[in-house]
Design an enzyme around this catalytic site. Structure first.
Site, PDB file in Angstrom:
ATOM      1  N   GLY A  96       0.784  -1.236   0.000  1.00 39.46           N
ATOM      2  CA  GLY A  96       0.000   0.000   0.000  1.00 39.46           C
ATOM      3  C   GLY A  96       0.813   1.282   0.000  1.00 39.46           C
ATOM      4  O   GLY A  96       0.338   2.327  -0.445  1.00 39.46           O
ATOM      5  N   ASP A 146      -4.615   2.319  11.125  1.00 34.56           N
ATOM      6  CA  ASP A 146      -6.007   1.986  11.437  1.00 34.56           C
ATOM      7  C   ASP A 146      -6.061   1.593  12.917  1.00 34.56           C
ATOM      8  O   ASP A 146      -6.053   2.450  13.785  1.00 34.56           O
ATOM      9  CB  ASP A 146      -6.434   0.867  10.480  1.00 34.56           C
ATOM     10  CG  ASP A 146      -7.895   0.524  10.547  1.00 34.56           C
ATOM     11  OD1 ASP A 146      -8.701   1.386  10.882  1.00 34.56           O
ATOM     12  OD2 ASP A 146      -8.254  -0.643  10.270  1.00 34.56           O
ATOM     13  N   ASP A 165      -5.854  -0.845  -1.461  1.00 35.45           N
ATOM     14  CA  ASP A 165      -6.653  -1.758  -2.269  1.00 35.45           C
ATOM     15  C   ASP A 165      -7.891  -2.270  -1.536  1.00 35.45           C
ATOM     16  O   ASP A 165      -8.011  -2.189  -0.320  1.00 35.45           O
ATOM     17  CB  ASP A 165      -5.811  -2.973  -2.657  1.00 35.45           C
ATOM     18  CG  ASP A 165      -5.617  -3.928  -1.468  1.00 35.45           C
ATOM     19  OD1 ASP A 165      -5.200  -3.458  -0.391  1.00 35.45           O
ATOM     20  OD2 ASP A 165      -5.916  -5.123  -1.602  1.00 35.45           O
TER      21      ASP A 165
HETATM   22  P1  IMP Z   1      -3.751  -1.616  11.267  1.00 41.11           P
HETATM   23  O1  IMP Z   1      -2.788  -2.664  11.693  1.00 41.11           O
HETATM   24  O2  IMP Z   1      -5.157  -1.948  11.715  1.00 41.11           O
HETATM   25  O3  IMP Z   1      -3.348  -0.216  11.655  1.00 41.11           O
HETATM   26  O4  IMP Z   1      -3.898  -1.688   9.713  1.00 41.11           O
HETATM   27  C1  IMP Z   1      -2.968  -1.292   8.843  1.00 41.11           C
HETATM   28  C2  IMP Z   1      -3.228  -1.940   7.502  1.00 41.11           C
HETATM   29  O5  IMP Z   1      -4.609  -2.298   7.301  1.00 41.11           O
HETATM   30  C3  IMP Z   1      -2.900  -0.956   6.418  1.00 41.11           C
HETATM   31  O6  IMP Z   1      -1.520  -0.955   6.126  1.00 41.11           O
HETATM   32  C4  IMP Z   1      -3.781  -1.448   5.284  1.00 41.11           C
HETATM   33  O7  IMP Z   1      -3.145  -2.477   4.590  1.00 41.11           O
HETATM   34  C5  IMP Z   1      -5.021  -2.031   5.969  1.00 41.11           C
HETATM   35  N1  IMP Z   1      -6.133  -1.056   5.979  1.00 41.11           N
HETATM   36  C6  IMP Z   1      -6.679  -0.458   7.059  1.00 41.11           C
HETATM   37  N2  IMP Z   1      -7.670   0.373   6.710  1.00 41.11           N
HETATM   38  C7  IMP Z   1      -7.751   0.321   5.362  1.00 41.11           C
HETATM   39  C8  IMP Z   1      -8.579   0.984   4.383  1.00 41.11           C
HETATM   40  O8  IMP Z   1      -9.458   1.811   4.674  1.00 41.11           O
HETATM   41  N3  IMP Z   1      -8.344   0.655   3.085  1.00 41.11           N
HETATM   42  C9  IMP Z   1      -7.388  -0.248   2.703  1.00 41.11           C
HETATM   43  N4  IMP Z   1      -6.601  -0.867   3.571  1.00 41.11           N
HETATM   44  C10 IMP Z   1      -6.772  -0.595   4.895  1.00 41.11           C
END
Ligand code: IMP
Length: 201
Positions: free
Chosen positions: A61, A120, A176
């Site tokens: 990403g 996120d 994506d």
């Molecule tokens: P975290 O570990 O929950 O902070 O998530 C990080 C990863 O989740 C990011 O690097 C993305 O690959 C994926 N992700 C989280 N939210 C989104 C979104 O809205 N669109 C696409 N990918 C997301």
């Protein structure tokens, strides 16, 4: 910089690859991204005016973000990539993260800037920071393009943030949904006719 859906969401857009029942609305245009990247690069260089910077991109990403940011950063810049897979993201998050592709070169003694597409829950970044800290970089900083602050579970933060966005599933500019939409130039909200918002997974 905070982005709200009320003010910024555009009309539904037709883009190549759009499946029936899926809707795309521009949240952050490519022009706004470019301007913000220039500011982020200035902020990073203000903190490290002369240091060689080693950017680490989290595949896939962050690819466009890293390459565009790298071109805005003056001075000496190198980069590397790693890949992780996260299990049970979103509502059923388990916080389990697995390394899929390791770094190519050592980061010991380097000024490292981790380049993430989106923060996120923060569980991926928490795992990555622990992983990087063990390798003894001189400095360890994080730059994220997008931050969904209200979804945070892990106590992590980025030193440099492009845009704080609402809890919407976004695609484009590297992000994506099932490997689709990465090539959209804008960051867009993805919505479904029948199911409402897409869930992070
Ligand atoms: P975290 O570990 O929950 O902070 O998530 C990080 C990863 O989740 C990011 O690097 C993305 O690959 C994926 N992700 C989280 N939210 C989104 C979104 O809205 N669109 C696409 N990918 C997301």
């Amino acid at each position: 910089m905070a982005v709200t859906t009320k003010r910024k969401a555009g009309a539904a857009k037709t883009v190549p690859g759009l499946r029936p029942g899926e809707f795309i609305r521009v949240l952050i245009s490519s022009a706004r991204i470019k301007t913000r990247l220039q500011q982020l690069a200035r902020d990073i260089r203000r903190d490290f005016p002369t240091e060689p910077l080693h950017l680490i991109g989290v595949l896939k990403g962050s690819v466009f973000f890293l390459t565009d940011l790298a071109r805005e950063l003056g001075g000496e810049v190198s980069f590397d990539f790693l890949s992780v897979s996260s299990y049970g993201h979103g509502i059923d998050s388990t916080g389990e993260v697995k390394l899929i592709k390791d770094l190519d070169v050592s980061i010991e003694g380097k000024t490292v800037v981790v380049v993430e597409d989106i923060l996120d829950t923060g569980l991926t970044l928490k795992y990555l920071l622990r992983f990087f800290e063990e390798k003894k970089p001189k400095h360890l900083r994080v730059v994220v393009l997008l931050d969904k602050v209200e979804r945070r579970i892990a106590d992590v933060r980025a030193q440099y943030t492009g845009f704080v966005i609402p809890n919407e599933f976004v695609v484009g500019y590297g992000l994506d949904f099932d490997e689709r939409y990465r090539n959209l130039p804008d960051v867009c909200m993805l919505q479904f006719a029948s199911r409402g918002k897409a869930k992070s997974d």
